[in-house]
Each structure stands twice: as structure tokens, then as C-alpha cells.
Design an enzyme around this catalytic site. Structure first.
Site, PDB file in Angstrom:
ATOM      1  N   SER A 113      -2.213  -1.154  -5.413  1.00 42.75           N
ATOM      2  CA  SER A 113      -3.209  -1.636  -6.713  1.00 42.75           C
ATOM      3  C   SER A 113      -3.247  -0.578  -7.650  1.00 42.75           C
ATOM      4  O   SER A 113      -3.729  -0.839  -8.622  1.00 42.75           O
ATOM      5  CB  SER A 113      -4.303  -2.297  -5.916  1.00 42.75           C
ATOM      6  OG  SER A 113      -5.058  -1.012  -5.357  1.00 42.75           O
ATOM      7  N   PHE A 148       1.020  -1.332  -0.027  1.00 39.70           N
ATOM      8  CA  PHE A 148       0.008   0.072   0.111  1.00 39.70           C
ATOM      9  C   PHE A 148       0.836   1.247   0.018  1.00 39.70           C
ATOM     10  O   PHE A 148       0.955   2.138   0.764  1.00 39.70           O
ATOM     11  CB  PHE A 148      -1.008  -0.073   1.324  1.00 39.70           C
ATOM     12  CG  PHE A 148      -1.694  -1.434   1.647  1.00 39.70           C
ATOM     13  CD1 PHE A 148      -3.071  -1.555   0.651  1.00 39.70           C
ATOM     14  CD2 PHE A 148      -1.471  -2.129   2.307  1.00 39.70           C
ATOM     15  CE1 PHE A 148      -3.577  -2.556   0.864  1.00 39.70           C
ATOM     16  CE2 PHE A 148      -2.009  -3.204   2.362  1.00 39.70           C
ATOM     17  CZ  PHE A 148      -3.170  -3.542   1.895  1.00 39.70           C
ATOM     18  N   ALA A 166       2.237  -2.708  -9.565  1.00 44.00           N
ATOM     19  CA  ALA A 166       0.984  -2.467  -9.454  1.00 44.00           C
ATOM     20  C   ALA A 166       0.329  -3.715  -9.493  1.00 44.00           C
ATOM     21  O   ALA A 166      -0.149  -4.359 -10.194  1.00 44.00           O
ATOM     22  CB  ALA A 166       0.447  -1.566 -10.740  1.00 44.00           C
ATOM     23  N   CYS A 199      -5.892   3.190   9.728  1.00 38.17           N
ATOM     24  CA  CYS A 199      -6.264   4.811   9.812  1.00 38.17           C
ATOM     25  C   CYS A 199      -7.622   4.691   9.935  1.00 38.17           C
ATOM     26  O   CYS A 199      -8.227   6.057   9.844  1.00 38.17           O
ATOM     27  CB  CYS A 199      -5.614   5.487   8.547  1.00 38.17           C
ATOM     28  SG  CYS A 199      -6.305   4.656   7.076  1.00 38.17           S
ATOM     29  N   ASP A 211       0.113  -0.582   5.342  1.00 37.47           N
ATOM     30  CA  ASP A 211      -0.390   0.853   5.545  1.00 37.47           C
ATOM     31  C   ASP A 211      -1.781   0.814   4.703  1.00 37.47           C
ATOM     32  O   ASP A 211      -1.743   1.653   3.914  1.00 37.47           O
ATOM     33  CB  ASP A 211       0.606   1.767   5.328  1.00 37.47           C
ATOM     34  CG  ASP A 211      -0.271   3.317   5.804  1.00 37.47           C
ATOM     35  OD1 ASP A 211      -1.209   3.067   6.706  1.00 37.47           O
ATOM     36  OD2 ASP A 211       0.290   4.169   5.392  1.00 37.47           O
TER      37      ASP A 211
END
Ligand code: SAH
Length: 394
Positions: free
Chosen positions: A252, A229, A278, A338, A298
Site C-alpha cells: 500500500s 506486503f 501500490a 510477526c 507477510d
């Protein structure tokens, strides 16, 4: 001058007396007049004592408090608040040095400006409104930014299309409120980043990981690092500066990988230690083998609302479990959430069950949070959102 009066039900003033900056619609007894969304209102107790002044909203949060004193919300109010926010960042050593010019200047409730985010990248301020009231204040806020930042400020970009309540039916007003399009290079702890505030995620960069990235640098020497990420590659460059053996950045989004590659060239041109891919996180990890001994996880907020919490926790558990299964013995995992609705305790429990599922011996080395330029108003614990653990996996 006085504003439209919002009168609370009996006893509903208690949270305001403890300085909580929101009023929920269920707490309101009556409204004198017909405020429009984004208007400034005065809030009174059922016994008609003045309590606060704030922005009126349609929805479950009905008022976001700007002041607990009787105040006119004018240019000098905004100026004073921006000045206070700026002075804090100066005292934190984040402002305008060669080593760092990237910081959050305004963090909503944490700076007593509910509904407003301002991030600074070199000479550019990116402003994001989460309430219609702040949307209406954007030009006054721009003037306050110009007055406080002076020559250091060349442009103000407004980016609120995705953060304003869609029911307010405002036209998309994203664009420059001051200055013209420029390409500014953000410097964070001596590392450089192109920031695409127009098309990038959030305000273009995740300023909130600065301290955690710096900690990662200390763990990187000689390790094979997977930055999962990665977005624009933040953690990767700290790992490279920290003498990692190799660094793989995965996201991604091909746009994110494009930006990461651009940032590699800014910081470590042609460095063969870096690779960028990717790909979907779960697919990549499944086939990863035991190539890595430092993994960063993350992910985006898996839960944005309480009603999807269960699925989100499953997502965090699954993700962490694969990382624990794959990492080399003696490896280090930096894992984050988060999601504001996932508490620190819940996150830790979820990571605990992922460790148990993988059957590895896991110890907590550090418990991480958001940095000081994302302050948490002590009366508004909801402002704490970023949680992280640094784990040693035997
Ligand atoms: N660590 C980054 C911020 C991560 S933001 C930093 O320090 O700046 C979350 C990122 O996860 C986004 O870039 C998003 O494109 C990516 N993402 C979302 N779902 C993903 C998935 N299933 N697999 C891989 N990446 C994903």
C-alpha cells in the site's frame, strides 16, 4: 562502585533465578535512592541477596537485566557482549562474504542485550534503542562496534525516534554516530537491496525473512507469484531467481513500491516478468481472480498489544481466507505473522479457520520461524515473534 539498589518483594526473585530478563514494577518492594529512567541499578531479593544488574525504566517493565553477576557496566562489558554476538554471526556464515553481508548483529534479549537492536548492511550498522538505558549507552556501543568490526564498519546510523518510550521526553537524536551518509547496497544470499535506513521502516530492511525467502526460491519455478506486503521486494527477487513465470509485488506504500522497482533494476534490469503495484492488500486480492499459484502474505504486525488481539486475529483470518479463495488449485501460500502477542498455536488456528471458511483442502508443508541471527533466549520465550506456514492448497 555500586549502583542504586532495587529491592524485590518476597518470592519475586523466582523469575530472575530462572534468568528471565525483565522485572515488572509490581515486583518491587522499595528503591534506595531515586534512579532516573535509563540508570543502571542493582537488584536484590527481599532477604538482600544480590540478583542482577540492569537498566531502570519507568513503566510496567521496571528493570531490563544486563547481567546476573555483580558487574560494572563499562566499556569492556559492551565490548564483550558485542564480541559474543559477532562471533555467533560469524559461525553462522553470515558475515562479510560476497554472497551475504546483511544480518542482525544484536537481537535484544536474544543476545543478552535487552532493548538493543543492531542490523548490519554491508559497511553500515543501524542501531535501534528500545530503552533509555541503551540510548545513553549508544556512544559506548558505537565504540564497541568499531573495535569488533574494524575496517568492515564505515558508518553507524542511530534510529530510535519511534522505538524509545515517548514519555522519556528525549529529543530526537537520530543520525550518524560514526561516519557519514553513504549509499550501501546490502547483499542477502546473493541478491542486492538498496536499504533506506533513514526513512525506511524498522532499520530499513526486514532481515528476519532471509531463510524463508530462500525456501520460497525452491517453490517458485514456473509459478505465477503474488508477493503481498512486499515492502522493498525481498521475496520477489528470490522468486525471480527461482524461475517464476511472473512476479507481482504489492504494497500500500508507494515509497515501498518505488524501492521495490529500484531493487528490480539492481537484480533483474528490464525483466518483463515483474510488475509492482501500490494498492491495498484486501482490495487487490478481491479483484485478483485466479491469476496466482503462489501467494506470499507477510503483513505488518496486526496486533502490537494484547488488547487488540481479537481484531488482529480477524484481520489475519480475513486476509488468509481471501488468499485461499483466490489461489489456483495446487497453489502454495507462504503466510506469516510477526505479532509477538499472537502465539504459534493461535496463528495456526486462525489460518485453519480461514481455510475452513474458504472450503479448500489445505495441508501444512513447512512451519517457519525467525532465523538464527534473531536468536530466542530460552529464558525469554517472548522473544519468539515470527511465525509462518507454507501451505499446499488443492
Ligand atoms: N515482506 C516484506 C516485509 C513486509 S512489512 C519483506 O520481506 O521485506 C509490511 C508491509 O506491509 C509494509 O511495507 C507496509 O507498507 C505494508 N502494508 C501495510 N498495510 C497494508 C495494506 N493494507 N495493504 C498492502 N500493504 C500494506
Amino acid at each position: 562502585m555500586s549502583y542504586t539498589k532495587v529491592i524485590l518483594k518476597p518470592k519475586k526473585e523466582e523469575s530472575l533465578q530462572r534468568f528471565h530478563p525483565w522485572i515488572f514494577s509490581g515486583a518491587i518492594q522499595s528503591i534506595e535512592g531515586k534512579p532516573e529512567e535509563g540508570d543502571i541499578v542493582d537488584v536484590y531479593s527481599s532477604s538482600r541477596h544480590f540478583l542482577a544488574v540492569g537498566h531502570y525504566q519507568i513503566g510496567s517493565i521496571a528493570v531490563r537485566i544486563l547481567s546476573f553477576k555483580e558487574t560494572i557496566i563499562d566499556d569492556s562489558f559492551w565490548l564483550e557482549h558485542i564480541r559474543k554476538a559477532y562471533n555467533l554471526r560469524v559461525s553462522l556464515g553470515l558475515v562479510g562474504t560476497e554472497y551475504n553481508n546483511t544480518y542482525r548483529l544484536v537481537h535484544g534479549e536474544g543476545d543478552n542485550l535487552p532493548g538493543l537492536i543492531v542490523d548490519i548492511y554491508a559497511h553500515t550498522a543501524v542501531m535501534q534503542a528500545h530503552s533509555v538505558g541503551m540510548h545513553y549507552a549508544r556512544h559506548q556501543l558505537t565504540e564497541a562496534l568499531k573495535a569488533i568490526l574494524g575496517d568492515d564498519l564505515h558508518t553507524v546510523y542511530y534510529k530510535s525516534e519511534t522505538t524509545l518510550p515517548f514519555k522519556a521526553n528525549l529529543d530526537n537524536e537520530d543520525g550518524y554516530l560514526y561516519g557519514n551518509e553513504v549509499e550501501d547496497v546490502a547483499v542477502e544470499n546473493g541478491l542486492k537491496f538498496y536499504v533506506d535506513w533513514q526513512k525506511g521502516q524498522k532499520t530499513g530492511f526486514f532481515v528476519d525473512q532471509r531463510d524463508n525467502r530462500a525456501l520460497l526460491e525452491r517453490y517458485a519455478a514456473g509459478r505465477s507469484v503474488l508477493n503481498m506486503f512486499c515492502y522493498t521486494g525481498g521475496f520477489s527477487f528470490y522468486a525471480m531467481r527461482g524461475k517464476a513465470r511472473l512476479v507481482h509485488s504489492v504494497d500500500s506504500s508507494s515509497k515501498a513500491i518505488y524501492l521495490t522497482k529500484k531493487n528490480v533494476e539492481l537484480n533483474f534490469p528490464g525483466d518483463p516478468r515483474h510488475g509492482a503495484f501500490a494498492e491495498d492488500a484486501f482490495k487487490y486480492l478481491e479483484k485478483a481472480g485466479d491469476a496466482y499459484d503462489l501467494i506470499i502474505l507477510d503483513p505488518p504486525a496486526f496486533a502490537k498489544h494484547k488488547n487488540v488481539l481479537r481484531n488482529a486475529l480477524q484481520g489475519y483470518r480475513k486476509l488468509n481466507a481471501i488468499a485461499f479463495e483466490k489461489i489456483k488449485p495446487g497453489g502454495i501460500v507462504f503466510t506469516f505473522s510477526c505479532s509477538q502477542v499472537v502465539s504459534r498455536e493461535t496463528f495456526r488456528l486462525t489460518v485453519f479457520s480461514a481455510a475452513a471458511q474458504a472450503g479448500r483442502n489445505v495441508r501444512i508443508l513447512h512451519q517457519l520461524s525467525q532465523p538464527a541471527d534473531h536468536p530466542i533466549n530460552i529464558y525469554h520465550p517472548e522473544g519468539e515473534y515470527l511465525k509462518g506456514l507454507v501451505l499446499h492448497v488443492e
